[in-house]
Design an enzyme around this catalytic site. Structure first.
Site, mmCIF file in Angstrom:
data_model
loop_
_atom_site.group_PDB
_atom_site.id
_atom_site.type_symbol
_atom_site.label_atom_id
_atom_site.label_comp_id
_atom_site.label_asym_id
_atom_site.label_seq_id
_atom_site.Cartn_x
_atom_site.Cartn_y
_atom_site.Cartn_z
ATOM 1 N N ILE A 206 0.839 -1.124 -0.006
ATOM 2 C CA ILE A 206 -0.077 -0.034 -0.030
ATOM 3 C C ILE A 206 0.902 1.235 0.005
ATOM 4 C CG2 ILE A 206 -1.693 1.249 1.223
ATOM 5 C CD1 ILE A 206 -2.881 -1.050 0.316
ATOM 6 N N HIS A 207 0.857 2.247 -0.826
ATOM 7 C CA HIS A 207 1.601 3.328 -0.928
ATOM 8 C C HIS A 207 0.807 4.725 -1.416
ATOM 9 C CE1 HIS A 207 2.291 2.534 -5.221
ATOM 10 N NE2 HIS A 207 2.637 3.691 -5.004
ATOM 11 N N ARG A 208 -0.254 4.326 -2.192
ATOM 12 C CA ARG A 208 -0.987 5.418 -2.995
ATOM 13 C C ARG A 208 -1.453 6.449 -2.075
ATOM 14 N NH1 ARG A 208 -0.522 5.375 -8.779
ATOM 15 N NH2 ARG A 208 -0.648 3.193 -9.133
ATOM 16 N N ARG A 241 6.368 6.046 2.678
ATOM 17 C CA ARG A 241 5.295 6.817 2.998
ATOM 18 C C ARG A 241 4.269 6.123 4.110
ATOM 19 N NH1 ARG A 241 1.898 10.028 -0.176
ATOM 20 N NH2 ARG A 241 2.838 9.988 -2.026
ATOM 21 N N ASP A 280 -2.259 -1.650 -3.961
ATOM 22 C CA ASP A 280 -2.864 -0.282 -4.819
ATOM 23 C C ASP A 280 -1.622 -0.067 -5.762
ATOM 24 O OD1 ASP A 280 -0.861 0.842 -3.290
ATOM 25 O OD2 ASP A 280 -2.257 2.080 -2.158
#
Ligand code: UD1
Length: 347
Positions: A206-208, A241, A280
């Site tokens: 997950i990073h978006r 992030r 994502d």
């Protein structure tokens, strides 16, 4: 006539995409490639490891622009890229994907009247709240050569009036994936290191910004993953992030084993042997298919609609997969060779 090609990369997925194209350009023999790293992704696990494992030449310039908001990051890149382009005087600028580095490279070159070639052109989520969508649309509209991975991408461009210089070439990430598992199998296995057996786990990333910037949304994503992890334990290489956010909010999700970001070969092997992928990431959605592992995309839409149509991917908002079939669009692993050939013809 031999070409001087200036390639702009900056973020993890761009190193992966640039690797096979860079090798294909070198194989042509008579062209020179100048690699420029904007510095957007900078630590060893997000940058250096990809250059080493994928044998990408050392960048001629590193602009060291990172950890800034979108405006400052893109602005500084634009300024520095313009200076490099004025000094190097390339015949063509090559850009990849949809990051701030992509749009900065595209704008700097277009304003200097240097033709731009965009690899992974024509992708659309039709969600203008995503920074990546803005970057893609801007980059495509100033590009002279648009290398599309899929027929859908070609159609998307045509709808925006872009038909000149458009080539459907297949997916360069497939070129890399084909070699990765063979290369990775000979190495110390990431599965042994983690003490896990093939098909006993799922991989998640997950990073978006759309998932990480809104705390309520991020909590929903974390809860979804924890629930999915009850059935199949999850291994999650955590993007910087996302790690910052989890630490700041004190989130320790159940049923998820968080590990540091992996290099390309370890990630390929982990994906190859996984029972499922939850992500994502655009790249990982396709890689799940390349390794024939079912994927759930934790977004409300995807650019890679073929993976959904072919039953290998579904959005987390959808109940079931469609019937499974293969996806011919991604090509046969020769997209990068085709791109190099088209660049030569454009000379
Ligand atoms: C960027 C791209 C996205 C792409 C993704 C791939 C944009 C708008 N987004 O998102 O399209 O899918 O890369 O990973 O360009 N950080 C580190 N170490 C690193 C790299 C980043 O600590 O090596 C930190 C940064 O300082 C920042 C955060 O991680 O605080 C996010 O990095 P950023 O470059 O803004 O974009 P990504 O989320 O990676």
């Amino acid at each position: 006539m031999p070409l001087t090609i200036l390639t702009v990369v900056g973020a993890r997925p761009q190193f992966i995409k640039a690797a096979p194209v860079s090798h294909a350009i070198a194989a042509l023999g008579d062209h020179r490639e100048i690699l420029v790293h904007t510095g957007q992704h900078f630590d060893a696990s997000m940058s250096d490891v990809f250059f080493e494992e994928l044998a990408i030449p050392k960048p001629a310039h590193n602009l060291e622009v990172n950890s800034l908001g979108h405006g400052a990051m893109t602005g500084r890149m634009l300024e520095k890229l313009e200076a490099v382009m004025l000094a190097e005087k390339p015949d063509l600028v090559l850009i990849y994907g949809d990051t701030n580095s992509t749009v900065a490279g595209a704008l700097a070159a277009a304003k200097l009247h240097i033709p731009v070639a965009h690899v992974e052109a024509g992708l659309r989520s039709f969600n203008r709240r995503m920074p990546e969508e803005i970057n893609r649309v801007m980059a495509d509209h100033v590009s002279a050569l648009l290398f599309c991975p899929t027929e859908t991408a070609v159609t998307n461009l045509a709808r925006e009036g872009l038909t000149k210089g458009v080539h459907q070439v297949g997916d360069v990430m497939y070129d890399v994936a084909l070699h990765a598992v063979r290369q990775a199998e000979g190495r110390r296995s990431i599965l042994d290191e983690l003490g896990i057996a093939p098909k006993s786990y799922a991989v998640a990333t997950i990073h978006r910004a759309e998932n990480t910037d809104d705390p309520e949304r991020f909590d929903r994503v974390a809860a979804w993953l924890s629930k999915a992890g009850e059935e199949t334990p999850i291994v999650m290489p955590v993007h910087p992030r996302t790690r910052k956010l989890m630490e700041a909010r004190g989130i320790v999700p159940a049923n998820i084993r968080m590990i540091a970001p992996l290099g390309y070969l370890d990630m390929a092997l982990l994906t190859h042997h996984a029972a499922g992928v939850f992500t994502d990431s655009g790249g990982l959605q396709k890689e799940a298919y390349f390794h024939r592992v079912p994927c759930v995309t934790l977004r409300d839409e995807t650019e890679w609609v073929e993976t959904i149509e072919a039953g290998w991917n579904r959005l987390w908002t959808e109940e079931a997969y469609k019937p499974r079939r293969d996806i011919p669009d991604y090509g046969t692993g020769e997209a990068s060779g085709l791109i190099a050939k088209l660049l030569r013809e454009a000379a």
